[in-house]
Write a protein that holds these residues in place. Structure first.
Motif, PDB file in Angstrom:
ATOM      1  N   GLU A  34      88.628  33.970  94.057  1.00 40.08           N
ATOM      2  CA  GLU A  34      87.398  34.760  94.328  1.00 40.08           C
ATOM      3  C   GLU A  34      87.704  36.045  94.610  1.00 40.08           C
ATOM      4  OE1 GLU A  34      85.892  32.393  97.808  1.00 40.08           O
ATOM      5  OE2 GLU A  34      85.555  30.654  96.596  1.00 40.08           O
ATOM      6  N   SER A  38      85.853  39.086  92.776  1.00 42.11           N
ATOM      7  CA  SER A  38      84.943  40.204  93.412  1.00 42.11           C
ATOM      8  C   SER A  38      85.459  41.721  93.148  1.00 42.11           C
ATOM      9  CB  SER A  38      84.800  40.066  94.687  1.00 42.11           C
ATOM     10  OG  SER A  38      84.357  38.797  95.147  1.00 42.11           O
ATOM     11  N   LYS A 294      63.715  33.116  93.301  1.00 40.87           N
ATOM     12  CA  LYS A 294      64.782  32.340  94.020  1.00 40.87           C
ATOM     13  C   LYS A 294      64.837  30.755  93.733  1.00 40.87           C
ATOM     14  CE  LYS A 294      64.995  34.576  98.617  1.00 40.87           C
ATOM     15  NZ  LYS A 294      65.080  34.651  99.956  1.00 40.87           N
ATOM     16  N   GLU A 297      67.672  28.859  95.209  1.00 40.31           N
ATOM     17  CA  GLU A 297      67.616  28.468  96.666  1.00 40.31           C
ATOM     18  C   GLU A 297      66.512  27.613  96.642  1.00 40.31           C
ATOM     19  OE1 GLU A 297      69.015  32.778  96.301  1.00 40.31           O
ATOM     20  OE2 GLU A 297      67.708  31.530  95.162  1.00 40.31           O
ATOM     21  N   GLU A 366      76.455  32.771  89.506  1.00 39.79           N
ATOM     22  CA  GLU A 366      76.140  32.172  90.564  1.00 39.79           C
ATOM     23  C   GLU A 366      76.115  30.833  90.311  1.00 39.79           C
ATOM     24  OE1 GLU A 366      73.415  34.213  93.370  1.00 39.79           O
ATOM     25  OE2 GLU A 366      72.837  35.108  91.493  1.00 39.79           O
ATOM     26  N   ASN A 419      73.545  40.425  92.711  1.00 37.99           N
ATOM     27  CA  ASN A 419      73.254  39.185  93.478  1.00 37.99           C
ATOM     28  C   ASN A 419      74.546  38.279  93.969  1.00 37.99           C
ATOM     29  OD1 ASN A 419      70.474  39.381  93.536  1.00 37.99           O
ATOM     30  ND2 ASN A 419      70.113  38.590  91.565  1.00 37.99           N
ATOM     31  N   TYR A 420      75.488  38.338  92.895  1.00 38.93           N
ATOM     32  CA  TYR A 420      76.614  37.285  93.167  1.00 38.93           C
ATOM     33  C   TYR A 420      77.353  38.024  94.390  1.00 38.93           C
ATOM     34  CZ  TYR A 420      81.174  35.148  93.000  1.00 38.93           C
ATOM     35  OH  TYR A 420      82.301  34.429  93.275  1.00 38.93           O
ATOM     36  N   GLN A 422      76.459  40.248  96.817  1.00 39.36           N
ATOM     37  CA  GLN A 422      75.521  40.556  97.953  1.00 39.36           C
ATOM     38  C   GLN A 422      74.661  39.189  98.092  1.00 39.36           C
ATOM     39  OE1 GLN A 422      76.236  43.003 100.040  1.00 39.36           O
ATOM     40  NE2 GLN A 422      77.772  43.838  98.453  1.00 39.36           N
ATOM     41  N   ASP A 423      74.926  38.201  97.852  1.00 38.63           N
ATOM     42  CA  ASP A 423      74.364  36.898  98.294  1.00 38.63           C
ATOM     43  C   ASP A 423      72.545  37.053  97.914  1.00 38.63           C
ATOM     44  OD1 ASP A 423      76.442  35.670  99.503  1.00 38.63           O
ATOM     45  OD2 ASP A 423      76.155  37.077 101.286  1.00 38.63           O
ATOM     46  N   GLY A 424      72.529  37.320  96.611  1.00 43.72           N
ATOM     47  CA  GLY A 424      71.139  37.113  96.059  1.00 43.72           C
ATOM     48  C   GLY A 424      70.162  38.503  96.784  1.00 43.72           C
ATOM     49  N   ASP A 428      66.023  38.601  97.237  1.00 42.94           N
ATOM     50  CA  ASP A 428      65.582  38.782  98.635  1.00 42.94           C
ATOM     51  C   ASP A 428      64.463  39.811  98.694  1.00 42.94           C
ATOM     52  OD1 ASP A 428      67.280  36.792  99.484  1.00 42.94           O
ATOM     53  OD2 ASP A 428      68.730  37.998 100.511  1.00 42.94           O
TER      54      ASP A 428
END
Length: 451
Positions: A34, A38, A294, A297, A366, A419-420, A422-424, A428
């Motif tokens: 991971e 990144s 989303k 989610e 993702e 997005n990957y 920074q968590d979407g 957001d």
């Protein structure tokens, strides 16, 4: 008896102890992958964003549609589309989010783009499909076409910008509010037209009837703006009706009622895996919308689940074909541009001839990060990575690389990476706006027949 219990406890402790190092080792190995992914994504984003830095007009803030390398010389297509403009703006937000540029620079550059947009020729607030990058003037020689899907993407980008940079909100919101999607909607059908030709005064003969394709972003935004009713979401086809025997498979499923509208929840199957098809079976039809929506989610029983199925089948299909890499989606070719797909994923599937495009891998990040990590390495072995990131396509059967970069595909790559990492974050921003937030129940309430 006590001695026996103590022996069993000791044995249990020994068994548990012997498995912990292996489990810890596996976890450590995954963490290492991971971190490596990144780090690599950050490096790729730097090169990819360089395209927008070098091929965006410094006065108008409009990005070239594409560049090609021919006989060692650079050939630029110095015109742009609403989707390209959106990709530039969202890529600039993405570049700031991953630490490539400052917030001040991002706002300054996007302000130029907004000034151009405010002065461009429009039809009912909607944008034509092609403009020159040098002065933002309309390309009349290519016809005066208003594209539903392209305007949808421009709206999406403007909504993201307005939330990422509140000082720009009034400008972006005004542009989006003026974009009247009701002019492209047919109430009797409950669907959006493909577009409108201003020169001839005629709409396209077709509507966007297939639900699981990239125009669903325009539909979502049109509903969020209240330009069209929520009913529109349910009037699109998950699969075509069972009686339409021209489609690739006869779908299986059942009828469900949402908000008073009957919906045939149909599905296809590939090697026992159920999925709702797109029109052509390409990765960007399936996954481009989730750059801002989303679906992962909120649509856990519908769109989010289906996105994962499409990624899984893209990977499996490439393996079944014996391809050295996966990711089939429309892309530049040595001759021009063409549509490619994992053919079974489409209602009327596009061809598969071994052509693979890198943007498809990034769209899948993702849903299959480790598989994407491996695929990135596989693609690099084709010598298709350079100053501006990945070239647009390679035929993995022949090894022929297309020496071109497309603004659209560079943009999908940039936003996917942000997005990957920074968590979407881009999703957001989109959902913070009332236009993105108000139709969220449409994503949540549906259940596809693919459980």
């Amino acid at each position: 008896m006590l001695k026996k219990i103590m022996s069993l406890l000791l044995l249990f402790v020994l068994v548990i102890s012997s498995t912990l190092p292996a489990a810890a080792s596996a976890e450590h190995k995954n963490k290492g992958k991971e971190v490596a992914l990144s780090k690599q994504l950050k490096a790729i984003s730097k090169n990819t964003y360089r395209y927008f830095e070098d091929f965006t007009d410094s006065n108008t803030g409009l990005t070239y549609d594409a560049v090609r390398m021919e006989n060692g010389k650079l050939s630029s297509q110095e015109f742009t589309s609403p989707t390209n403009i959106s990709m530039y703006m969202m890529s600039t937000v993405s570049a700031e989010e991953v630490g490539l540029i400052s917030r001040e620079k991002a706002v300054k550059n996007i302000s130029k783009t907004l000034t151009s947009l405010e002065g461009m020729e429009k039809w009912n607030g909607l944008f034509y499909n092609w403009y020159y990058t040098k002065d933002a003037s309309l390309m009349t020689d290519w016809g005066q076409f208003i594209s539903t899907v392209d305007n949808g993407w421009l709206s999406a980008g403007l909504i993201v910008i307005g939330q990422a940079y509140p000082e720009l909100y009034n400008r972006t919101h005004s542009l989006v509010e003026d974009m009247d999607y009701s002019t492209l909607y047919t109430p009797e059908v409950g669907q959006m037209r493909g577009g409108y030709d201003v020169a001839t005064g005629s709409y396209t003969a077709h509507h966007y009837g297939a639900f699981y394709t990239e125009p669903r972003v325009a539909s979502y935004i049109a509903i969020g703006k209240e330009d069209v009713p929520k009913e529109h979401w349910w009037r699109m086809f998950r699969t075509m009706p069972e009686s339409w025997d021209w489609q690739a498979q006869i779908p299986k499923g059942y009828t469900e009622t949402y908000d008073g509208v009957e919906v045939f929840e149909g599905h296809y199957s590939y090697k026992g895996i159920k999925y709702v098809p797109s029109w052509g079976g390409s990765m960007f039809e399936a996954l481009m919308p989730q750059l801002v929506l989303k679906e992962k989610e909120l649509g856990k029983n519908a769109l989010g689940l289906n996105n994962k199925r499409h990624v899984d089948i893209q990977i499996q299909y490439a393996k079944d074909q014996g391809y050295a890499a996966w990711g089939m989606s429309p892309a530049a070719t040595p001759e021009n541009y063409s549509e490619f797909a994992a053919t079974p994923l489409g209602m009327d599937g596009y061809k598969s001839d071994g052509t693979v495009t890198p943007h498809a891998t990034f769209l899948a990040l993702e849903y299959a990060p480790m598989e994407a990590f491996k695929n990135i390495q596989a693609l690099k072995r084709f010598n298709m990575y350079g100053k501006y990131g990945f070239l647009d396509s390679v035929n993995v059967e022949t090894g022929e690389v297309t020496n071109a970069y497309l603004a659209l595909d560079q943009g999908m790559t940039m936003v996917s990476i942000a997005n990957y990492l920074q968590d979407g974050v881009i999703r957001d921003y989109f959902h913070q706006d009332q236009i993105g937030k108000s139709p969220e129940d449409l994503l949540m309430k549906e259940t596809f027949s693919i459980q």
